[in-house]
Motif scaffolding. Sequence first.
Motif, PDB file in Angstrom:
ATOM      1  N   GLU A 126       0.814  -1.029   0.027  1.00  0.00           N
ATOM      2  CA  GLU A 126       0.225  -0.050  -0.276  1.00  0.00           C
ATOM      3  C   GLU A 126       0.793   0.779   0.016  1.00  0.00           C
ATOM      4  O   GLU A 126       0.368   2.340  -0.519  1.00  0.00           O
ATOM      5  CB  GLU A 126      -1.228   0.081   0.894  1.00  0.00           C
ATOM      6  CG  GLU A 126      -1.848  -1.194   1.139  1.00  0.00           C
ATOM      7  CD  GLU A 126      -3.160  -0.755   0.101  1.00  0.00           C
ATOM      8  OE1 GLU A 126      -3.192   0.078  -0.461  1.00  0.00           O
ATOM      9  OE2 GLU A 126      -3.305  -1.885  -0.948  1.00  0.00           O
ATOM     10  N   ASN A 127       2.086   0.985   1.124  1.00  0.00           N
ATOM     11  CA  ASN A 127       2.730   2.378   0.480  1.00  0.00           C
ATOM     12  C   ASN A 127       3.525   2.438  -1.371  1.00  0.00           C
ATOM     13  O   ASN A 127       3.307   3.922  -1.190  1.00  0.00           O
ATOM     14  CB  ASN A 127       4.455   1.896   1.438  1.00  0.00           C
ATOM     15  CG  ASN A 127       3.484   1.955   3.364  1.00  0.00           C
ATOM     16  OD1 ASN A 127       2.828   2.982   3.229  1.00  0.00           O
ATOM     17  ND2 ASN A 127       5.195   1.220   4.343  1.00  0.00           N
ATOM     18  N   VAL A 128       3.329   1.693  -1.088  1.00  0.00           N
ATOM     19  CA  VAL A 128       3.906   1.476  -3.398  1.00  0.00           C
ATOM     20  C   VAL A 128       2.918   2.296  -3.935  1.00  0.00           C
ATOM     21  O   VAL A 128       3.465   3.141  -4.726  1.00  0.00           O
ATOM     22  CB  VAL A 128       4.480   0.425  -3.045  1.00  0.00           C
ATOM     23  CG1 VAL A 128       4.807   0.363  -4.907  1.00  0.00           C
ATOM     24  CG2 VAL A 128       5.494  -0.118  -2.691  1.00  0.00           C
ATOM     25  N   LEU A 226      13.656   8.889   0.184  1.00  0.00           N
ATOM     26  CA  LEU A 226      12.525   8.360   1.345  1.00  0.00           C
ATOM     27  C   LEU A 226      12.452   7.667   2.236  1.00  0.00           C
ATOM     28  O   LEU A 226      12.116   7.963   3.465  1.00  0.00           O
ATOM     29  CB  LEU A 226      11.149   8.087   0.294  1.00  0.00           C
ATOM     30  CG  LEU A 226       9.604   8.239   0.608  1.00  0.00           C
ATOM     31  CD1 LEU A 226       9.950   9.178   0.852  1.00  0.00           C
ATOM     32  CD2 LEU A 226       8.960   7.575  -0.273  1.00  0.00           C
ATOM     33  N   ARG A 227      13.548   6.304   1.388  1.00  0.00           N
ATOM     34  CA  ARG A 227      13.788   5.452   2.805  1.00  0.00           C
ATOM     35  C   ARG A 227      14.939   5.551   3.666  1.00  0.00           C
ATOM     36  O   ARG A 227      14.453   5.198   4.851  1.00  0.00           O
ATOM     37  CB  ARG A 227      14.719   4.363   2.367  1.00  0.00           C
ATOM     38  CG  ARG A 227      13.234   3.186   1.274  1.00  0.00           C
ATOM     39  CD  ARG A 227      14.888   2.150   0.124  1.00  0.00           C
ATOM     40  NE  ARG A 227      15.025   1.691   0.510  1.00  0.00           N
ATOM     41  CZ  ARG A 227      15.357   0.489   0.518  1.00  0.00           C
ATOM     42  NH1 ARG A 227      14.446   0.119   1.569  1.00  0.00           N
ATOM     43  NH2 ARG A 227      16.114  -0.366   0.453  1.00  0.00           N
ATOM     44  N   ARG A 228      15.635   6.544   3.268  1.00  0.00           N
ATOM     45  CA  ARG A 228      16.706   7.046   4.359  1.00  0.00           C
ATOM     46  C   ARG A 228      15.382   8.425   5.535  1.00  0.00           C
ATOM     47  O   ARG A 228      16.216   8.248   6.235  1.00  0.00           O
ATOM     48  CB  ARG A 228      17.494   8.169   3.508  1.00  0.00           C
ATOM     49  CG  ARG A 228      18.647   9.141   4.449  1.00  0.00           C
ATOM     50  CD  ARG A 228      19.992   9.899   3.965  1.00  0.00           C
ATOM     51  NE  ARG A 228      20.320   8.637   2.618  1.00  0.00           N
ATOM     52  CZ  ARG A 228      20.741   8.548   1.307  1.00  0.00           C
ATOM     53  NH1 ARG A 228      20.344   9.465   0.628  1.00  0.00           N
ATOM     54  NH2 ARG A 228      21.832   7.836   1.479  1.00  0.00           N
ATOM     55  N   ALA A 229      14.267   9.283   4.811  1.00  0.00           N
ATOM     56  CA  ALA A 229      14.290   9.405   5.625  1.00  0.00           C
ATOM     57  C   ALA A 229      13.475   9.602   6.648  1.00  0.00           C
ATOM     58  O   ALA A 229      13.405   9.249   7.641  1.00  0.00           O
ATOM     59  CB  ALA A 229      13.022  10.744   4.882  1.00  0.00           C
ATOM     60  N   TYR A 230      12.712   7.986   6.404  1.00  0.00           N
ATOM     61  CA  TYR A 230      11.513   7.464   7.537  1.00  0.00           C
ATOM     62  C   TYR A 230      12.851   6.320   7.957  1.00  0.00           C
ATOM     63  O   TYR A 230      11.841   5.407   8.881  1.00  0.00           O
ATOM     64  CB  TYR A 230      10.736   6.623   6.728  1.00  0.00           C
ATOM     65  CG  TYR A 230       9.456   8.316   5.966  1.00  0.00           C
ATOM     66  CD1 TYR A 230       8.869   8.127   7.449  1.00  0.00           C
ATOM     67  CD2 TYR A 230       9.419   8.451   5.153  1.00  0.00           C
ATOM     68  CE1 TYR A 230       7.491   9.879   7.141  1.00  0.00           C
ATOM     69  CE2 TYR A 230       8.487  10.030   4.662  1.00  0.00           C
ATOM     70  CZ  TYR A 230       7.771  10.297   6.199  1.00  0.00           C
ATOM     71  OH  TYR A 230       6.380  11.291   5.821  1.00  0.00           O
ATOM     72  N   PRO A 235       7.584   0.650   6.578  1.00  0.00           N
ATOM     73  CA  PRO A 235       8.116  -0.949   4.864  1.00  0.00           C
ATOM     74  C   PRO A 235       7.958  -0.327   4.189  1.00  0.00           C
ATOM     75  O   PRO A 235       6.913   0.480   3.673  1.00  0.00           O
ATOM     76  CB  PRO A 235       7.563  -1.677   5.342  1.00  0.00           C
ATOM     77  CG  PRO A 235       6.303  -1.196   5.720  1.00  0.00           C
ATOM     78  CD  PRO A 235       6.696  -0.588   7.008  1.00  0.00           C
ATOM     79  N   ILE A 236       9.240   0.877   3.160  1.00  0.00           N
ATOM     80  CA  ILE A 236       9.296   1.324   1.734  1.00  0.00           C
ATOM     81  C   ILE A 236      10.312   0.267   1.264  1.00  0.00           C
ATOM     82  O   ILE A 236      11.400   0.515   2.064  1.00  0.00           O
ATOM     83  CB  ILE A 236       9.737   2.528   2.152  1.00  0.00           C
ATOM     84  CG1 ILE A 236       8.440   3.564   2.866  1.00  0.00           C
ATOM     85  CG2 ILE A 236       9.500   3.228   0.796  1.00  0.00           C
ATOM     86  CD1 ILE A 236       8.779   4.611   3.492  1.00  0.00           C
ATOM     87  N   PRO A 237       9.570  -0.699   0.333  1.00  0.00           N
ATOM     88  CA  PRO A 237      11.030  -1.583  -0.119  1.00  0.00           C
ATOM     89  C   PRO A 237      11.707  -0.081  -1.470  1.00  0.00           C
ATOM     90  O   PRO A 237      11.362   0.613  -1.862  1.00  0.00           O
ATOM     91  CB  PRO A 237      10.188  -2.367  -1.211  1.00  0.00           C
ATOM     92  CG  PRO A 237       8.769  -1.745  -1.461  1.00  0.00           C
ATOM     93  CD  PRO A 237       8.906  -0.304  -0.038  1.00  0.00           C
ATOM     94  N   MET A 238      12.938  -0.783  -2.515  1.00  0.00           N
ATOM     95  CA  MET A 238      13.167   0.035  -3.083  1.00  0.00           C
ATOM     96  C   MET A 238      12.178  -0.561  -4.393  1.00  0.00           C
ATOM     97  O   MET A 238      12.552  -1.307  -5.268  1.00  0.00           O
ATOM     98  CB  MET A 238      14.955  -0.179  -3.509  1.00  0.00           C
ATOM     99  CG  MET A 238      15.530   0.642  -4.255  1.00  0.00           C
ATOM    100  SD  MET A 238      15.558   2.319  -3.584  1.00  0.00           S
ATOM    101  CE  MET A 238      16.353   2.441  -5.487  1.00  0.00           C
TER     102      MET A 238
END
Length: 379
Positions: A126-128, A226-230, A235-238
């Motif tokens: 859902e995040n993606v 985005l992954r670095r910020a959170y 859960p934020i995949p590449m």
Amino acid sequence: MQEERIELVRPQMGTSRALTVRRYGKAGQGPKAYFQAALHADELPGVITLHHLETLLKEADAKGEITGEIVVVPFANPIGFTQYVDMKPLGRFELRSGQNFNRHYPDLSAALIDAVDGKLGQDADENVKLIRAELRKLITQHRKDVSPLTDLQDLRLTLAELAIDADYVMDLHCDWEAPMHLYISDHNWPDAADLSAQIGSECSLIAEISGDNPFDEAFSRPWVELRRAYGNKFPIPMATLATTIELRGDRDVYDEFAIPDAENLFKFLQRRGLIAGDPGPLPEAKCDATPLSGVDRVSAAHGGMVVFGVEAGAKVKAGQELGYILDCETGNKTPFSSKTDGVLYSRLGIRLVVPGGYLCSVAGDKPLPGREGQLLLSK
């Protein structure tokens, strides 16, 4: 297959330009892959490779085997296609501005971090979906913010709009004289190791930031930031694998290369779930990834004629003579070498050189002192 013709900003009265876009599969039915060729308009191996890939895609489409969405822009630079000077195509830089066609794409990272604030949850899928929806909004807003557009800005944004929500972004280029190689974010490695092995890359160069935001980094970097910020909060995949694939040298426009290259890209799409069918065993990798900051750009000590002694693709040692510069007036020969062991993955395509001019590149496995910031060859 659906074909679309996108009209671009008219550069002048009585003229027009357009992009051809072909879509296979259905939007939203699975992963999305985006392919383009000839962003540097005088680099044509990608054009013939996509021609053969589309033959395979049409056959798969007719059989109902496409399980994702595949977008193909067979030539990405109608501006560069028309730039000729003294019977020579000049497709790397726009003549009016002097800008590289593969630099200065919009960096949406900061705006994306703000846009998703308070909206992310604990479901990665859902995040993606949310992040991609925000990216589509942001690229649309960016077009409005920078209007009125030059024809170069319009081209960049049109291409970005087509690729902004893709899972896979494949920008097909070539070098002057080179083996198969690729550039990719270090955050996409080792996930992209299967792509490197499948296409037979002999040099896979990784960096988070290579300088001046080339096309591929416009789609990988927002996910990195985005992954670095959170961090681990959500859960934020590449979720986007974006790469620049260098299909050997600029004169390597042959079916004997392009047909197997197209077949390998097709097998990669099968392996990643965009096309049904068995891609077969993954070929053995020809290389591991090495840092772009480990590349030694070898330059000419003086003007003259370069005579290479080592072929592109050869493995060389630091200090090994790679060739010499001949001063035809004096008869003097000045040998040149690299500061690092590695693969000589790029050679200059012309033989008349100027003082400080580029000769070749050697990819070492360790970063070199002073190699930071602007890692690519030209702005």
